[in-house]
Every structure is written in C-alpha cells, then in structure tokens.
Design an enzyme around this catalytic site. Structure first.
Site, short mmCIF file in Angstrom:
data_model
loop_
_atom_site.label_atom_id
_atom_site.label_comp_id
_atom_site.label_asym_id
_atom_site.label_seq_id
_atom_site.Cartn_x
_atom_site.Cartn_y
_atom_site.Cartn_z
N HIS A 58 0.84 -1.21 0.00
CA HIS A 58 0.00 0.00 0.00
C HIS A 58 0.86 1.25 0.00
O HIS A 58 0.53 2.26 0.63
CB HIS A 58 -0.93 0.01 1.22
CG HIS A 58 -1.86 -1.16 1.29
ND1 HIS A 58 -3.08 -1.19 0.62
CD2 HIS A 58 -1.77 -2.35 1.91
CE1 HIS A 58 -3.68 -2.34 0.85
NE2 HIS A 58 -2.90 -3.07 1.63
N ASN A 131 -9.99 -3.53 1.91
CA ASN A 131 -9.67 -3.42 0.49
C ASN A 131 -10.94 -3.15 -0.31
O ASN A 131 -12.02 -3.06 0.25
CB ASN A 131 -9.00 -4.71 -0.02
CG ASN A 131 -7.56 -4.84 0.41
OD1 ASN A 131 -6.82 -3.86 0.47
ND2 ASN A 131 -7.15 -6.06 0.73
#
Length: 497
Positions: A58, A131
């Site tokens: 990320h 997510n």
C-alpha cells in the site's frame, strides 16, 4: 501554526533568525564552504531525512477527510459503540491505495485497492483497514510475506515477474476467488470514487446484554461502479500516472463530494459454530442469501488534506484500534494484522506514531507510555509513569474489560487449512457464472496476458484450477494462451492416476 506560517522572519529549526538563505558561508568568493555554516548543514541533514521508508505494501495512496453518519434506527441491539447511535456524525479519514506497487507506480495498475478508514470516535479511534475486495489471496498470515514477495520484484532481474505470481497462485488454490476478482474488470477501477470498499475480515460487535455478533462491513459507492478495460488501464499509464489521485482531489476541491452507503452483514455468535462455510476464512464471502446486508449509514468525503506528507504519508491504521462495543474474531489473517500493523508503523515512522496529529485521538486519552524517539508534547510532565500509583494517575475501569470468548476445547497446534477445507472452487466458480459472456472473455484475456508468459507446467496447474471452478473458465483461459484444454486436463489426470 497558521500565524507562524504568515511570519515574515525565517528562522532555523531552533528559532534562530536567518539573515541569508541564498548563499553558503565560504572562504572568499570562490573558496570552499566552512563547517560553521550551520544553516547549510541543518537544511541538508533535514533534506536527507525527509523521506520515511515507504510502506512495504500500500505504498502509493490518496486520502481525504470526511464524515460517517449513522442512519440505522436500532444498532443498540447489536452494539454499545456510540459511533452507531442514530444520527451520530463521526469525523473520518479514508486512505485509498494500490497494494503491490511502489510510490511511483501507476494508479491504473491491475491490483487490489486498499480502503483504510480511521473513525475519530468519542471513545477512541476505530481503524477499519480493508480493500476494495471482500476476500484475499491467502487465509493464514504465515504466508503473507511469501505472497507479497511474489508481487514485488524478482531478486535476480529486479522486474515484476508473472512467473513468481502464477507459480505461487498455482500452488495456493485458496487464492482462486481473489484471483478471479483481480483479473476481472474490478481489477482496474476507474479511480477511487467509483469502487466499493470492504472491511474484508470478520469482526464482532457486543451489545449491552453482552451478546456477540460477527459482522462484515461493506461500503457501496454512490458514484456508480466504473472500471477500465486492460487496454484502457494500460493507456492511462501513459496519460496520467496519478489518475486516481487527481480525480479524487479535484472532485472534492470543486465540491463534488464522493459518498458510500455503509452496510453490514450480521451473524449471531452461535450460528458461526455450525455455518457450512468457515465464517472466519478471508478467502470466502458470506452469501447474501444467508446473511443479507443491512444499511447502517453513509460515508462522505468532503475535505482534502492540506499537507500530503503530514496527513497521508504519516497516517497509520491499526486494526487493533476498536471502540468499546466492538471486537475481533478468530479470522487468522486479522489476528496476524493485529500484531504486524503497529509493528510496521513503529519501524516506519517511530514508536510515537500515535501522537502525530493525523493519528491522535480527538477524544481525551491518558496513557503511561513515555519517551521514545520524537516524543511530542510534555511527555506526561511530572506525573507518574507507572501503575498502580497513589498520585492521581489514570486508572482502569473494569466495565471495559474485553468480553471472554470460548473456543470449545480446541487443542493448540498447526492445522493444515488445506486438509480441513479444500473447497477452493465453489465461490470463484459462482462468481465466474455471475459474469456476462463478454466479461468472462475479458477475465480470461487478462489472465492470459501474464499466465501466457510462464512455463507450461505452471500453466497446467493453474488452468486445471480454473477448470475445476467452471469448465468454461478453464477452457477460456486455455484458448486465450493458445493451448488445448483437452491436453491440459488429460495431463493433470495422468499425473494423479
């Protein structure tokens, strides 16, 4: 701080007024720089340390501030958490991200998207780190570093490697559900505003009667789902590497605030013990026919960060951060993240990361944690740094003790998750059959773009997995890479004969 920024007088970090910020101190006009040029060395030393290590996963993200408004009339039957009182408005901070790429990677890469929310509740921060997919590639955190290594760079070539990816996936059939989502249209969303978000893991809520409910969180975009095709996503890389960042920022800047409907699936504690699907398996969803979603509120993003580094890069999300009336579950991946996330933050931005303004709770807080690098504020002043004490330090309140959870009489050990649950094929097969024929064709083409580059033994393993999900799934991928499904399936059958 705002008044300081308007000041006419430049100073050093220690407040010493600066008389010349244009010229180094040298021996004569053409001579060398001297060591006493404190301003030069302060500026260069700070510059060399401006970048904290990027996130291992990320790394590239965009974020915005917003508000969560609870609209459900009776969440009290599920939880005592004040954030779920009807009409309650809670400040939030949402960070979107790609997962596998570095900070300089393109926003339109085929990749899951992070959907990490920080709720600044009246009872402390609640971090929901998910997510844009309801499932993941693995279900045991012991395999997380192995999986992420396959998504990064080959140790020999320093290039992204389809061979590493498909080798791991072909040997980890529990990944099929997420792989099918990733290589469908949903793998390349057209910006962050046009995708859903999910808490993904199974969490829990506890009500005033001490009853526990397992829950899954869903965030459904009100802007409508929009995805790129593979060709459109590749083209966008050459047009705007930061497409999602730009779209999010400018939409909020002009007052077009993105919104999501917040939903929840709820499973009573007792039902988890007998449900035919392991409700704590991150590779599987709870079918809506069994546990329908209920609407609990709305999330709106309405304010852009003023400083990207201070607010987005230094934002730290901890799944361990829950409010009273909330809890966790036996979800193995969640259990692993409870440890790994705060550990990553301590390494990346320091032990006092929770004191940074973007991470600091908006409610009163008291802790005996002291000292450490970059300690902010008064460091507890002259108060005691131990407990119990007789000097008026903060004390415990037993009404907040975590609710005990009983897990039968299970024996501690290493259980082979593939031996205990080998159904990798039903849910991805169902997902494939939900797709339209043209979406199925794009899915197979997207898979073939990478799988077609690897050796046939890996292709054979993976295509047999697809075939077991649905014969048309396996046939479509085989055709897309120029192979005959009869040869592949027969070869697999001969190996296991």
């Amino acid at each position: 701080m705002a008044e300081d920024l308007k000041s006419k007088q430049m100073t050093t970090d220690a407040g010493r007024p600066v008389g010349d910020n244009q010229n180094s101190i040298t021996v004569g006009n053409r001579g060398p720089i001297v060591f006493e040029d404190y301003l030069l060395f302060e500026k260069m030393a700070h510059f060399n340390r401006e970048r904290v290590p990027e996130r291992v996963v990320h790394a590239k993200g965009s974020a915005a501030h917003g508000t969560f408004t609870c609209t459900h009339p009776d969440m009290a039957k599920y939880t005592t958490a004040k954030v779920f009182e009807k009409g309650k408005k809670t400040p939030t901070f949402l960070r979107f991200s790609t997962v596998g790429g570095e900070k300089g990677s393109a926003d339109s890469e085929r990749d899951p998207r992070g959907f990490a929310l920080k709720f600044y509740t009246d009872e402390g921060n609640w971090d929901l780190v998910g997510n844009n997919t309801p499932v993941f590639f693995i279900r045991d955190p012991l395999k997380f570093s192995d999986f992420i290594h396959t998504q990064k760079r080959d140790p020999e070539t320093n290039l992204k490697s389809p061979k590493m990816m498909w080798d791991f996936w072909s040997l980890s059939p529990e990944s099929l559900h997420q792989v099918t989502i990733l290589f469908s249209d949903r793998g390349t969303p057209d910006g962050y505003r046009h995708m859903n978000g999910y808490g993904s893991h199974t969490f829990s809520l506890i009500n005033a009667k001490n009853e526990l409910f397992y829950v899954k969180y869903h965030f459904k975009t009100k802007q409508g789902i929009k995805n790129f095709t593979r060709e459109e996503a590749d083209h966008m890389k050459s047009v705007d590497m930061d497409h999602s960042q730009s779209d999010l920022f400018h939409s909020i800047e002009k007052g077009d605030f993105p919104k999501w409907t917040v939903q929840m699936q709820i499973m009573p504690e007792a039902e988890a013990e007998t449900y035919h699907i392991n409700p704590f398996d991150l590779t599987k969803v709870w079918p809506h026919a069994d546990y329908p979603v209920i609407e609990i509120g709305e999330l709106e993003l309405n304010r852009n960060p003023v400083n990207y580094f201070a607010e987005v890069e230094q934002a730290a999300f901890d799944p361990k951060n829950v409010a009273p009336g909330m809890g966790f579950s036996p979800d193995k991946m969640l259990q692993g993240r409870l440890i790994s996330y705060p550990d990553a933050h301590r390494y990346r931005i320091g032990v006092n990361y929770n004191l940074l303004p973007i991470n600091e709770p908006k409610c009163p807080y008291n802790t005996y944690n002291r000292d450490g690098s970059m300690r902010f504020g008064e460091n507890g002043g002259n108060g005691p740094n131990y407990e119990p004490n007789s000097f008026g330090g903060p004390t415990q309140d037993k009404k907040y003790i975590e609710r005990p959870v009983t897990y039968n009489t299970a024996t501690v050990g290493r259980y082979d998750h593939r031996e205990h649950d080998g159904d990798y094929y039903t849910q991805p097969g169902n997902l494939f059959r939900l797709m339209t024929p043209d979406a199925q064709e794009r899915l197979c083409g997207n898979i073939a773009a990478g799988l077609g580059q690897v050796e046939t033994r890996i292709q054979d393993l993976q295509i047999n997995h697809f075939y077991k999900c649905d014969s048309k799934y396996g046939e479509g991928v085989a055709k897309a890479i120029g192979r005959k499904i009869e040869e592949i399936v027969r070869k697999e059958e001969l190996v296991h004969a």
